[in-house]
Design an enzyme around this catalytic site. Structure first.
Site, PDB file in Angstrom:
ATOM      1  N   ALA A  92       0.979  -1.186  -0.140  1.00 32.50           N
ATOM      2  CA  ALA A  92      -0.024   0.015  -0.249  1.00 32.50           C
ATOM      3  C   ALA A  92       0.713   1.228   0.087  1.00 32.50           C
ATOM      4  CB  ALA A  92      -0.930   0.056   1.319  1.00 32.50           C
ATOM      5  N   GLY A  93       2.037   1.167  -0.202  1.00 35.53           N
ATOM      6  CA  GLY A  93       3.080   2.308  -0.215  1.00 35.53           C
ATOM      7  C   GLY A  93       3.370   2.578  -1.644  1.00 35.53           C
ATOM      8  N   PHE A  94       4.195   3.583  -1.882  1.00 38.59           N
ATOM      9  CA  PHE A  94       4.524   4.156  -3.061  1.00 38.59           C
ATOM     10  C   PHE A  94       4.716   3.229  -4.164  1.00 38.59           C
ATOM     11  CE2 PHE A  94       8.077   6.535  -5.453  1.00 38.59           C
ATOM     12  CZ  PHE A  94       7.246   7.189  -6.293  1.00 38.59           C
ATOM     13  N   ILE A  95       6.129   2.670  -4.198  1.00 35.00           N
ATOM     14  CA  ILE A  95       6.454   1.707  -5.119  1.00 35.00           C
ATOM     15  C   ILE A  95       5.522   0.153  -5.064  1.00 35.00           C
ATOM     16  CG2 ILE A  95       8.480   0.303  -5.836  1.00 35.00           C
ATOM     17  CD1 ILE A  95      10.344   2.350  -4.537  1.00 35.00           C
ATOM     18  N   GLY A  96       5.283  -0.085  -3.854  1.00 37.42           N
ATOM     19  CA  GLY A  96       4.518  -1.405  -3.722  1.00 37.42           C
ATOM     20  C   GLY A  96       3.329  -1.251  -4.646  1.00 37.42           C
ATOM     21  N   THR A 128      17.891  -0.365  -1.808  1.00 37.72           N
ATOM     22  CA  THR A 128      18.416   0.816  -2.265  1.00 37.72           C
ATOM     23  C   THR A 128      19.810   1.070  -2.421  1.00 37.72           C
ATOM     24  OG1 THR A 128      18.358   3.144  -1.262  1.00 37.72           O
ATOM     25  CG2 THR A 128      18.402   1.400   0.228  1.00 37.72           C
ATOM     26  N   ASP A 129      20.000   2.131  -3.259  1.00 37.07           N
ATOM     27  CA  ASP A 129      21.357   2.491  -3.642  1.00 37.07           C
ATOM     28  C   ASP A 129      22.086   2.955  -2.534  1.00 37.07           C
ATOM     29  OD1 ASP A 129      20.124   4.957  -3.634  1.00 37.07           O
ATOM     30  OD2 ASP A 129      20.856   5.451  -5.844  1.00 37.07           O
ATOM     31  N   GLU A 130      21.338   3.565  -1.334  1.00 31.60           N
ATOM     32  CA  GLU A 130      21.728   4.219  -0.438  1.00 31.60           C
ATOM     33  C   GLU A 130      22.802   3.456   0.450  1.00 31.60           C
ATOM     34  OE1 GLU A 130      19.395   6.876   1.860  1.00 31.60           O
ATOM     35  OE2 GLU A 130      18.223   7.757  -0.037  1.00 31.60           O
ATOM     36  N   TYR A 144      18.695   5.135   8.034  1.00 32.84           N
ATOM     37  CA  TYR A 144      17.896   4.147   7.117  1.00 32.84           C
ATOM     38  C   TYR A 144      18.820   3.408   6.525  1.00 32.84           C
ATOM     39  CZ  TYR A 144      15.713   3.714   2.509  1.00 32.84           C
ATOM     40  OH  TYR A 144      15.256   3.119   1.294  1.00 32.84           O
ATOM     41  N   LYS A 189      18.807  -0.792   5.877  1.00 35.90           N
ATOM     42  CA  LYS A 189      18.554  -1.452   4.705  1.00 35.90           C
ATOM     43  C   LYS A 189      19.833  -2.101   4.305  1.00 35.90           C
ATOM     44  CE  LYS A 189      15.733  -1.261   1.804  1.00 35.90           C
ATOM     45  NZ  LYS A 189      14.161  -1.782   1.886  1.00 35.90           N
TER      46      LYS A 189
HETATM   47  P1  NAD Z   1       6.783   3.669   1.637  1.00 35.38           P
HETATM   48  O1  NAD Z   1       7.245   4.411   2.773  1.00 35.38           O
HETATM   49  O2  NAD Z   1       5.965   4.549   0.544  1.00 35.38           O
HETATM   50  O3  NAD Z   1       5.891   2.613   1.483  1.00 35.38           O
HETATM   51  C1  NAD Z   1       6.438   1.536   2.517  1.00 35.38           C
HETATM   52  C2  NAD Z   1       5.079   0.712   3.023  1.00 35.38           C
HETATM   53  O4  NAD Z   1       5.519  -0.264   3.773  1.00 35.38           O
HETATM   54  C3  NAD Z   1       3.993   1.523   3.551  1.00 35.38           C
HETATM   55  O5  NAD Z   1       2.961   0.743   2.931  1.00 35.38           O
HETATM   56  C4  NAD Z   1       3.903   0.882   4.951  1.00 35.38           C
HETATM   57  O6  NAD Z   1       2.487   0.891   5.520  1.00 35.38           O
HETATM   58  C5  NAD Z   1       4.263  -0.392   4.876  1.00 35.38           C
HETATM   59  N1  NAD Z   1       5.062  -0.952   6.076  1.00 35.38           N
HETATM   60  C6  NAD Z   1       5.846  -0.190   6.821  1.00 35.38           C
HETATM   61  N2  NAD Z   1       6.200  -0.823   8.222  1.00 35.38           N
HETATM   62  C7  NAD Z   1       5.508  -2.136   7.926  1.00 35.38           C
HETATM   63  C8  NAD Z   1       5.526  -3.141   8.530  1.00 35.38           C
HETATM   64  N3  NAD Z   1       6.248  -3.609   9.856  1.00 35.38           N
HETATM   65  N4  NAD Z   1       4.810  -4.431   8.105  1.00 35.38           N
HETATM   66  C9  NAD Z   1       4.081  -4.156   6.839  1.00 35.38           C
HETATM   67  N5  NAD Z   1       4.082  -2.808   6.152  1.00 35.38           N
HETATM   68  C10 NAD Z   1       4.835  -2.107   6.543  1.00 35.38           C
HETATM   69  O7  NAD Z   1       8.040   3.415   0.465  1.00 35.38           O
HETATM   70  P2  NAD Z   1       8.524   3.110  -0.850  1.00 35.38           P
HETATM   71  O8  NAD Z   1       9.154   4.389  -1.147  1.00 35.38           O
HETATM   72  O9  NAD Z   1       7.510   2.574  -1.613  1.00 35.38           O
HETATM   73  O10 NAD Z   1       9.872   2.137  -0.794  1.00 35.38           O
HETATM   74  C11 NAD Z   1       9.458   0.572  -0.842  1.00 35.38           C
HETATM   75  C12 NAD Z   1      10.810  -0.172  -0.836  1.00 35.38           C
HETATM   76  O11 NAD Z   1      11.607   0.251  -1.772  1.00 35.38           O
HETATM   77  C13 NAD Z   1      11.313   0.131   0.736  1.00 35.38           C
HETATM   78  O12 NAD Z   1      11.991  -1.050   1.078  1.00 35.38           O
HETATM   79  C14 NAD Z   1      12.683   1.140   0.053  1.00 35.38           C
HETATM   80  O13 NAD Z   1      13.415   1.013   1.127  1.00 35.38           O
HETATM   81  C15 NAD Z   1      12.900   0.745  -1.110  1.00 35.38           C
HETATM   82  N6  NAD Z   1      13.379   1.773  -2.010  1.00 35.38           N
HETATM   83  C16 NAD Z   1      12.694   2.917  -2.293  1.00 35.38           C
HETATM   84  C17 NAD Z   1      13.314   3.862  -3.188  1.00 35.38           C
HETATM   85  C18 NAD Z   1      12.431   5.148  -3.200  1.00 35.38           C
HETATM   86  O14 NAD Z   1      13.043   6.080  -3.942  1.00 35.38           O
HETATM   87  N7  NAD Z   1      11.345   5.372  -2.786  1.00 35.38           N
HETATM   88  C19 NAD Z   1      14.305   3.587  -3.865  1.00 35.38           C
HETATM   89  C20 NAD Z   1      15.107   2.378  -3.724  1.00 35.38           C
HETATM   90  C21 NAD Z   1      14.636   1.410  -2.776  1.00 35.38           C
HETATM   91  O1  DAU Z   2      18.201   6.563  -3.283  1.00 36.98           O
HETATM   92  C1  DAU Z   2      17.014   5.901  -3.056  1.00 36.98           C
HETATM   93  C2  DAU Z   2      16.237   6.351  -1.806  1.00 36.98           C
HETATM   94  O2  DAU Z   2      15.691   7.705  -2.280  1.00 36.98           O
HETATM   95  C3  DAU Z   2      15.552   5.525  -1.071  1.00 36.98           C
HETATM   96  O3  DAU Z   2      16.099   4.445  -0.709  1.00 36.98           O
HETATM   97  C4  DAU Z   2      14.675   6.254   0.038  1.00 36.98           C
HETATM   98  O4  DAU Z   2      13.755   5.616   0.578  1.00 36.98           O
HETATM   99  C5  DAU Z   2      13.875   7.427  -0.593  1.00 36.98           C
HETATM  100  O5  DAU Z   2      13.250   8.103   0.221  1.00 36.98           O
HETATM  101  C6  DAU Z   2      15.051   8.261  -1.329  1.00 36.98           C
HETATM  102  O6  DAU Z   2      16.011   8.951  -0.234  1.00 36.98           O
HETATM  103  P1  DAU Z   2      16.401  10.546  -0.436  1.00 36.98           P
HETATM  104  O7  DAU Z   2      16.852  11.072   0.941  1.00 36.98           O
HETATM  105  O8  DAU Z   2      17.398  10.715  -1.613  1.00 36.98           O
HETATM  106  O9  DAU Z   2      15.182  11.284  -0.784  1.00 36.98           O
HETATM  107  P2  DAU Z   2      14.225  12.570  -0.328  1.00 36.98           P
HETATM  108  O10 DAU Z   2      13.215  12.825  -1.246  1.00 36.98           O
HETATM  109  O11 DAU Z   2      14.051  12.333   1.169  1.00 36.98           O
HETATM  110  O12 DAU Z   2      15.296  13.595  -0.617  1.00 36.98           O
HETATM  111  C7  DAU Z   2      16.101  13.813  -2.050  1.00 36.98           C
HETATM  112  C8  DAU Z   2      17.034  15.077  -1.996  1.00 36.98           C
HETATM  113  O13 DAU Z   2      16.462  16.008  -1.595  1.00 36.98           O
HETATM  114  C9  DAU Z   2      18.063  14.700  -0.757  1.00 36.98           C
HETATM  115  O14 DAU Z   2      19.231  15.088  -1.303  1.00 36.98           O
HETATM  116  C10 DAU Z   2      17.421  15.767   0.104  1.00 36.98           C
HETATM  117  C11 DAU Z   2      16.790  16.799  -0.312  1.00 36.98           C
HETATM  118  N1  DAU Z   2      15.626  17.280   0.254  1.00 36.98           N
HETATM  119  C12 DAU Z   2      14.570  16.616   0.712  1.00 36.98           C
HETATM  120  C13 DAU Z   2      13.477  17.077   1.439  1.00 36.98           C
HETATM  121  C14 DAU Z   2      12.525  16.291   1.675  1.00 36.98           C
HETATM  122  C15 DAU Z   2      15.803  18.665   0.532  1.00 36.98           C
HETATM  123  O15 DAU Z   2      16.653  19.505  -0.129  1.00 36.98           O
HETATM  124  N2  DAU Z   2      14.646  19.409   0.874  1.00 36.98           N
HETATM  125  C16 DAU Z   2      13.427  18.611   1.487  1.00 36.98           C
HETATM  126  O16 DAU Z   2      12.442  19.196   2.011  1.00 36.98           O
END
Ligand code: NAD
Ligand code: DAU
Length: 348
Positions: free
Chosen positions: A9-13, A129-131, A154, A158
């Protein structure tokens, strides 16, 4: 196949579930999510009632809830995305990240091992994640063999979960696959993250908080391209594989915010340059990683994947989606979000 998708129910999921439900009518896709502040059933609205889709509210840290879901739906495969995902929140409160991202992942693998009994014919796919690779200087890219060097709570959580996944493969022959992806963008992205936060603040005429001097670099990928990559790796990658996924699309934060401002000026019929006046440089994120950049050559050469749309196209679609879904934004930013925002940004 009966696939359990955690964090559905999250963003990528939610994007991944939409792809799987529509592309594979013969599979049963079970969405498993605890519905934390980041999870939202509205993200799954268009597939919720599909005949090959089920939703289970459950926590990956609970032995009982995971076991029950595996048994009830005779789960054959797991794609694991559930996590605490926001770096800023991990700086404020690391324990939740240890709990969900590390303990939750290990619990999920333990329950799957117990239920499956054999490693044959199953896949446990870990979305990472690449982080975990740390921070790059001006040159170079993260590849699949780059050493781990996580620098935020974070990314440390991971990285720890990646290590456990790899340890289970080596120790027990547990059938894992893993990918490490760069920053995703697109619809249904929580407004705590950079792109939707900026869109939202431009729309409501609030200041645009750019951390530090805005020169940090991120490599942005259209979320649907990430979902396509997971689909390809899940089906075609060998057991034990790992792939990097990225957009070959590096942007400094400040250039990206300017780009968003000019798209929004156009969309809102504002004067060119009007939204950019809201840009405010604020106190930097602690331990802010300077640059991420992925080399996704292995995925391209071995499995033929590449990004499908340009950043220009993707950003326009994203802005359009947020403008047309203000109800979704209002819903997600109601409740505890305002308090979070005020605390996070008040001293900046
Ligand atoms: P998100 O925060 O949008 O969604 C996370 C989801 O996990 C939510 O729906 C939340 O309810 C659920 N969740 C959290 N804790 C839980 C628990 N204990 N049990 C069951 N469900 C739970 O995250 P996202 O951005 O969609 O990221 C999804 C995955 O991809 C993560 O593992 C993240 O590390 C990874 N990822 C994200 C990005 C990015 O840019 N967003 C990039 C690379 C990898
Ligand atoms: O690289 C993959 C990661 O990308 C995922 O693993 C994480 O789940 C995801 O949240 C994302 O992490 P970042 O920290 O890169 O994303 P965020 O959108 O928080 O921030 C992107 C960049 O923007 C970062 O350099 C911080 C900066 N930033 C962020 C916020 C929220 C700002 O300058 N101002 C802000 O208010």
């Amino acid at each position: 196949m009966n696939i359990l998708v955690t964090g559905a129910a999250g963003f990528i999921g939610s994007h991944l579930v939409r792809l799987l439900v529509n592309k594979y009518p013969n599979y049963t896709i079970v969405s498993f999510d605890a519905l934390t502040y980041a999870g939202n059933l509205a993200n799954l609205a268009d597939v919720k009632d599909a005949p090959n889709h089920r939703f289970v509210k459950g926590n990956i840290c609970s032995e009982e809830e995971v076991k029950n879901a595996l048994e009830a739906y005779q789960i054959t495969d797991i794609i694991h995305l559930a996590a605490e995902s926001h770096v800023d929140r991990s700086i404020e409160g690391p324990m939740e990240f240890v709990h969900t991202n590390v303990v939750g992942t290990v619990n999920l693998m333990n329950q799957a091992r117990a239920y499956w009994k054999t490693n044959e014919g199953h896949t446990f796919y870990h979305v990472s994640t690449d982080e975990v690779f740390g921070s790059l200087g001006e040159e170079g890219f993260f590849t699949e063999t780059t050493a781990y060097d996580p620098r935020s709570p974070y990314s440390a959580s991971k990285a720890a979960s990646d290590h456990f996944v790899s340890a289970y493969y080596h120790t027990y022959g547990f059938p894992i696959k893993r990918s490490n992806c760069s920053n995703n963008y697109g619809s249904h992205h929580h407004p705590e993250k950079l792109i939707p936060l900026m869109i939202n603040n431009i729309l409501t005429n609030k200041s645009l908080p750019v951390y530090g001097n805005g020169t940090n670099v991120r490599d942005w990928l259209w979320v649907e391209d990430h979902a396509r990559a997971i689909d390809v790796i899940f089906h075609q990658g060998a057991i034990g594989c790992n792939y990097n996924i990225g957009g070959w699309n590096e942007w400094t934060n400040i250039d990206l915010v300017h780009e968003l401002c000019s798209i929004m000026d156009e969309q809102l019929n504002r004067q060119a340059g009007e939204s950019a006046q809201l840009i405010t440089y604020v106190k930097d994120r602690a331990g802010h990683d300077m640059r991420y950049a992925i080399d996704a050559t292995k995925l391209h050469e071995e499995l033929g994947w590449k990004p499908s749309i340009t950043f220009e196209e993707g950003l326009r679609k994203t802005v359009q989606w947020y403008l047309e879904h203000q109800d979704w934004v209002n819903d997600v930013t109601s409740g505890s979000y305002q308090a979070y925002y005020n605390t996070m940004y008040k001293d900046r």
